[in-house]
Design a protein around this motif. Structure first.
Motif, PDB file in Angstrom:
ATOM      1  N   ASP A 179       4.123  -1.525   2.227  1.00 38.42           N
ATOM      2  CA  ASP A 179       2.922  -1.411   1.395  1.00 38.42           C
ATOM      3  C   ASP A 179       3.157  -2.012   0.015  1.00 38.42           C
ATOM      4  OD1 ASP A 179       1.693  -0.139   3.511  1.00 38.42           O
ATOM      5  OD2 ASP A 179       1.921   1.877   2.665  1.00 38.42           O
ATOM      6  N   THR A 180       4.352  -1.823  -0.520  1.00 37.15           N
ATOM      7  CA  THR A 180       4.687  -2.383  -1.828  1.00 37.15           C
ATOM      8  C   THR A 180       4.646  -3.909  -1.770  1.00 37.15           C
ATOM      9  OG1 THR A 180       6.052  -0.472  -2.375  1.00 37.15           O
ATOM     10  CG2 THR A 180       6.452  -2.482  -3.629  1.00 37.15           C
ATOM     11  N   MET A 181       5.207  -4.478  -0.728  1.00 34.40           N
ATOM     12  CA  MET A 181       5.181  -5.938  -0.577  1.00 34.40           C
ATOM     13  C   MET A 181       3.739  -6.439  -0.457  1.00 34.40           C
ATOM     14  SD  MET A 181       8.412  -6.946   1.856  1.00 34.40           S
ATOM     15  CE  MET A 181       8.214  -8.719   1.595  1.00 34.40           C
ATOM     16  N   HIS A 182       2.951  -5.731   0.321  1.00 37.09           N
ATOM     17  CA  HIS A 182       1.554  -6.126   0.515  1.00 37.09           C
ATOM     18  C   HIS A 182       0.782  -6.043  -0.799  1.00 37.09           C
ATOM     19  CE1 HIS A 182      -2.184  -6.767   2.649  1.00 37.09           C
ATOM     20  NE2 HIS A 182      -2.685  -5.709   2.046  1.00 37.09           N
ATOM     21  N   MET A 183       0.971  -4.957  -1.533  1.00 40.02           N
ATOM     22  CA  MET A 183       0.270  -4.740  -2.791  1.00 40.02           C
ATOM     23  C   MET A 183       0.610  -5.831  -3.821  1.00 40.02           C
ATOM     24  SD  MET A 183       0.380  -1.327  -5.192  1.00 40.02           S
ATOM     25  CE  MET A 183       2.154  -1.421  -5.327  1.00 40.02           C
ATOM     26  N   LYS A 184       1.857  -6.274  -3.838  1.00 38.76           N
ATOM     27  CA  LYS A 184       2.309  -7.292  -4.797  1.00 38.76           C
ATOM     28  C   LYS A 184       2.118  -8.711  -4.253  1.00 38.76           C
ATOM     29  CE  LYS A 184       5.147  -4.554  -7.613  1.00 38.76           C
ATOM     30  NZ  LYS A 184       4.913  -4.684  -9.011  1.00 38.76           N
ATOM     31  N   GLN A 185       1.583  -8.791  -3.030  1.00 39.65           N
ATOM     32  CA  GLN A 185       1.370 -10.062  -2.353  1.00 39.65           C
ATOM     33  C   GLN A 185       2.685 -10.852  -2.211  1.00 39.65           C
ATOM     34  OE1 GLN A 185      -1.880 -11.896  -4.540  1.00 39.65           O
ATOM     35  NE2 GLN A 185      -3.363 -10.626  -3.456  1.00 39.65           N
ATOM     36  N   TRP A 186       3.741 -10.124  -1.926  1.00 38.11           N
ATOM     37  CA  TRP A 186       5.025 -10.750  -1.652  1.00 38.11           C
ATOM     38  C   TRP A 186       5.041 -11.066  -0.170  1.00 38.11           C
ATOM     39  CZ3 TRP A 186       8.399  -6.629  -4.553  1.00 38.11           C
ATOM     40  CH2 TRP A 186       8.296  -6.864  -5.931  1.00 38.11           C
TER      41      TRP A 186
END
Length: 164
Positions: free
Chosen positions: A152-159
């Protein structure tokens, strides 16, 4: 640590992981009706990193990682996935975090490249989010730290990069 001892540690870790998983009577397929992969079947989220079973697994992982050669010539950069999974559920004062920071320093400039660098950035972000809950105890006075999903963190930061 000899090969036999390492195998025993890995086997023990596997048994402990099995004890923490939710048991269901019938196995579910990892595919949807249309043949695509079902992420819900491939992901298991722990209820909380502060669960005794989760803390125990992270400590066992930390103990095993201490026996892996470190530094620029070591194997840390090849263990990015292991560090990600273990680190994503580690608590603020966990020995895992201390070991990880020591390993980052030992890898040196190599930490800025590849998956290990991505894991380093991602874990620090996940830890920052999770650690913000430590300052907010519940009404009972206990601190229940929620699981902050690295996905979710990666998705939120668009990584949008691959960690292998």
């Amino acid at each position: 640590m000899d090969d036999m001892t390492l195998c025993q540690h890995v086997s023990s870790l596997g048994e402990q992981i099995g004890l923490t998983e939710v048991c269901e009577t019938a196995p579910k397929t990892a595919f949807n009706a249309n043949g695509s992969l079902s992420p819900k079947q491939l992901i298991w989220y722990p209820a909380s990193p502060s669960q005794a079973s989760c803390i125990g697994l992270v400590e066992k992982l930390t103990n095993v990682l201490q026996h892996i050669p470190a530094g620029a010539g070591g194997f840390d950069r090849s263990l990015a996935w292991v560090y990600l999974v273990g680190g994503s559920v580690s608590l603020p004062h966990s020995s895992f975090r201390q070991l990880f920071e020591e390993r980052i320093a030992q890898v040196g400039d190599g930490v800025n490249y590849g998956s290990f660098g991505g894991v380093t950035t991602l874990l620090r972000d996940v830890w920052q989010q999770a650690d913000s809950f430590v300052a907010s105890p519940s009404a009972t006075g206990s601190v229940e730290i929620p699981y902050i999903s690295w996905r979710d963190t990666m998705h939120m930061k668009q990584w949008d990069y691959l960690l292998i």
